[in-house]
Write an enzyme that holds these catalytic residues in place. Sequence first.
Site, PDB file in Angstrom:
ATOM      1  N   TYR A  35      -0.514  -9.708   0.550  1.00 35.77           N
ATOM      2  CA  TYR A  35       0.567  -9.073   1.562  1.00 35.77           C
ATOM      3  C   TYR A  35       0.278  -9.863   3.045  1.00 35.77           C
ATOM      4  O   TYR A  35      -0.762 -10.374   3.345  1.00 35.77           O
ATOM      5  CB  TYR A  35       0.020  -7.598   1.688  1.00 35.77           C
ATOM      6  CG  TYR A  35      -0.964  -7.197   2.109  1.00 35.77           C
ATOM      7  CD1 TYR A  35      -1.556  -7.064   3.515  1.00 35.77           C
ATOM      8  CD2 TYR A  35      -2.058  -6.697   1.181  1.00 35.77           C
ATOM      9  CE1 TYR A  35      -2.631  -6.344   4.021  1.00 35.77           C
ATOM     10  CE2 TYR A  35      -3.316  -6.220   1.573  1.00 35.77           C
ATOM     11  CZ  TYR A  35      -3.320  -6.237   2.980  1.00 35.77           C
ATOM     12  OH  TYR A  35      -4.690  -5.694   3.500  1.00 35.77           O
TER      13      TYR A  35
ATOM     14  N   TYR B 139       0.727  -1.190   0.078  1.00 34.02           N
ATOM     15  CA  TYR B 139       0.041   0.094   0.202  1.00 34.02           C
ATOM     16  C   TYR B 139       0.870   1.329  -0.053  1.00 34.02           C
ATOM     17  O   TYR B 139       1.891   1.376   0.640  1.00 34.02           O
ATOM     18  CB  TYR B 139      -0.879   0.104   1.137  1.00 34.02           C
ATOM     19  CG  TYR B 139      -2.017  -0.759   1.263  1.00 34.02           C
ATOM     20  CD1 TYR B 139      -3.454  -0.459   0.628  1.00 34.02           C
ATOM     21  CD2 TYR B 139      -2.109  -2.099   1.891  1.00 34.02           C
ATOM     22  CE1 TYR B 139      -4.169  -1.344   0.541  1.00 34.02           C
ATOM     23  CE2 TYR B 139      -3.205  -2.841   1.617  1.00 34.02           C
ATOM     24  CZ  TYR B 139      -4.295  -2.452   1.155  1.00 34.02           C
ATOM     25  OH  TYR B 139      -5.309  -3.435   1.139  1.00 34.02           O
TER      26      TYR B 139
ATOM     27  N   ARG C 221      -2.719 -11.830   3.732  1.00 29.28           N
ATOM     28  CA  ARG C 221      -4.270 -11.406   3.290  1.00 29.28           C
ATOM     29  C   ARG C 221      -4.338 -12.058   1.730  1.00 29.28           C
ATOM     30  O   ARG C 221      -3.472 -11.788   0.981  1.00 29.28           O
ATOM     31  CB  ARG C 221      -4.453 -10.273   3.106  1.00 29.28           C
ATOM     32  CG  ARG C 221      -4.591  -9.442   4.666  1.00 29.28           C
ATOM     33  CD  ARG C 221      -5.859  -9.694   5.462  1.00 29.28           C
ATOM     34  NE  ARG C 221      -6.788 -10.000   5.068  1.00 29.28           N
ATOM     35  CZ  ARG C 221      -8.039  -9.363   4.281  1.00 29.28           C
ATOM     36  NH1 ARG C 221      -7.870  -8.060   4.610  1.00 29.28           N
ATOM     37  NH2 ARG C 221      -9.045  -9.665   3.646  1.00 29.28           N
TER      38      ARG C 221
ATOM     39  N   HIS D 129     -10.665  -3.108  -1.427  1.00 30.39           N
ATOM     40  CA  HIS D 129     -11.484  -2.570  -0.608  1.00 30.39           C
ATOM     41  C   HIS D 129     -12.667  -1.778  -1.411  1.00 30.39           C
ATOM     42  O   HIS D 129     -12.047  -0.797  -2.267  1.00 30.39           O
ATOM     43  CB  HIS D 129     -10.704  -1.700   0.384  1.00 30.39           C
ATOM     44  CG  HIS D 129      -9.867  -2.520   1.416  1.00 30.39           C
ATOM     45  ND1 HIS D 129     -10.075  -2.847   2.367  1.00 30.39           N
ATOM     46  CD2 HIS D 129      -8.490  -2.724   1.068  1.00 30.39           C
ATOM     47  CE1 HIS D 129      -9.193  -3.469   3.228  1.00 30.39           C
ATOM     48  NE2 HIS D 129      -8.026  -3.540   2.354  1.00 30.39           N
TER      49      HIS D 129
ATOM     50  N   HIS E  36      -7.179  -8.418  -2.575  1.00 24.87           N
ATOM     51  CA  HIS E  36      -8.315  -7.840  -2.517  1.00 24.87           C
ATOM     52  C   HIS E  36      -8.381  -6.328  -2.762  1.00 24.87           C
ATOM     53  O   HIS E  36      -7.354  -5.754  -2.751  1.00 24.87           O
ATOM     54  CB  HIS E  36      -8.871  -8.214  -0.913  1.00 24.87           C
ATOM     55  CG  HIS E  36      -7.924  -7.459   0.056  1.00 24.87           C
ATOM     56  ND1 HIS E  36      -6.851  -8.100   0.499  1.00 24.87           N
ATOM     57  CD2 HIS E  36      -8.047  -6.118   0.789  1.00 24.87           C
ATOM     58  CE1 HIS E  36      -6.265  -7.069   1.302  1.00 24.87           C
ATOM     59  NE2 HIS E  36      -6.946  -6.288   1.494  1.00 24.87           N
TER      60      HIS E  36
HETATM   61 FE   LIG Z   1      -6.071  -4.418   2.467  1.00 23.79          FE
END
Ligand SMILES: [Fe+3]
Lengths: 239, 259
Positions: free
Chosen positions: A148, A109, A158, A163, A161
């Site tokens: 990640y 991110y 995770r 969000h 995905h």
């Molecule tokens: Fe996330």
Amino acid sequence: MNAQLSNAGADFRREDGAQPPSLFPPYASTVERSPREPLLRIPQTPTEQSGPGEWEALFGAQVTDLTCTRGAPALGQRIIVCGQVLDEDRRPVARTLIEMWQANAAGRYAHERDQWDAPLDPNFSGAGRVVTDEQGRYRYTTVRPGAYPWGNHYNAWRPAHIHLSLMGPAFATRLVTQMYFPDDPLIEIDPIANAVPRAYRQRMVAHFDINITQPSYALGYRFDIVLRGRAATPLRAGI
Amino acid sequence: MDTGQHSAPAPEPRSDSAAVAARADNQTPGLFGQTPWQTVGPFFHFGLPWDGCADLTGPSQTGGRPDLMPTGYAALRGPERSRAAPPMGERLQLTGYVFDAQGRPVPDVLLEIWQANASGYYRGSGFVGRGSASIDEDFFGFGRAATAEDGSFCFRTIRPGRVHFKAAAGALQSPHIALGVLGRGLLKRLTTRIYFDDEPSNAEDPILGLVPAHRRATLMAQRIDATATGAAGPSTDTRAHYRFDVRLQGERETVFFDY
Ligand SMILES: [Fe+3]
């Protein structure tokens, strides 16, 4: 013509069994952030049954292509995500705001708190917003995010995905969810996805669609999103 | 549980095995229904808050967390808005903290507020209000604030007018602001309301009447002396200051609603 008008004044349906609990101990940070008192049931009033609109004036311009917001093209598998926002009676939710944010193709991110050893992409910031059309349809272009790691438990990852945040027609219809990808083995072992009962979990998995896929350009996924709708019969709550 | 799935267009669903159930997806007939909630996670700051999203009264860069953007990156751009005049109504500053079960401040929560304007009119889609004459062009009624590292937040808004309890007519509610709490560790939004502790009409509010008396205080913003607000804002600000804390769990746990 607008089916929703015929139900004006009716209460929005309650959350159904698809919704996760607030407390789900396998997702460790729910333990000290979820209420212990039961939620207090209240009737819906104009406060809950109204909600903001005028999205671009309130939130800002739409950003529907996340792959080219910073000059050069972002790295990664380019994808198109489209679908329809509907209520539980399959009525389109027109002119509602969808916001999306995601990791880059490496699973990183553009955020100071994300410090794991995967590269930032200088050409990808990973956020966008789109308003549905009269038929509730939306479409945006991005890159497929990477998986990640996170600190929930040993060797926790995770699943890939995106969000998604939806405002819907009312404060009561707010929805924030995550869109997952088919064939991702991490979904089955992800505490956040697994907080949703198994029977409903696959609602969050996008559908690969060769008809959305564009030749020599991008893979296509379909993801319809279903918000709480107004009940068919207006309720005259006595209270 | 890996079933060796492949990337062909999803097959028509069969009903004969767990393996098939696991490969169901968003388009599988029979799966249609409410999309489940998922947490916003810890990284929402570059997607959801925009510059000024916590100030409903005019342009100021409050509500976001630009300190969490890596060098060279920025949060999604907010609206081009140039308000000539502040909205009608008594200006308020609403500050507070979000706490977890241990009383620790929570630095990665997103608060969302929704309220009527000073005339008791909700602007927007699903409109229900008290007459179009009371539209206030300068006031949208929606705001967001990401908590800071110390768990604090600050909204600037106006005191909402009273709205009906039911859309048609009848009893009025006491002035209040709807509050949604989202964050890491919150699988779904928690909703509550902010009332004002110095409003006489609280005694007749139909929603407050449903709250057990010993827990009503958790919904009351407390009016505070402007000189005691510390970092809450410029000392020259003339607006009324209120304090409202959110306690996610434990002692004085905030009353959260289901509707
Ligand atoms: Fe996330």
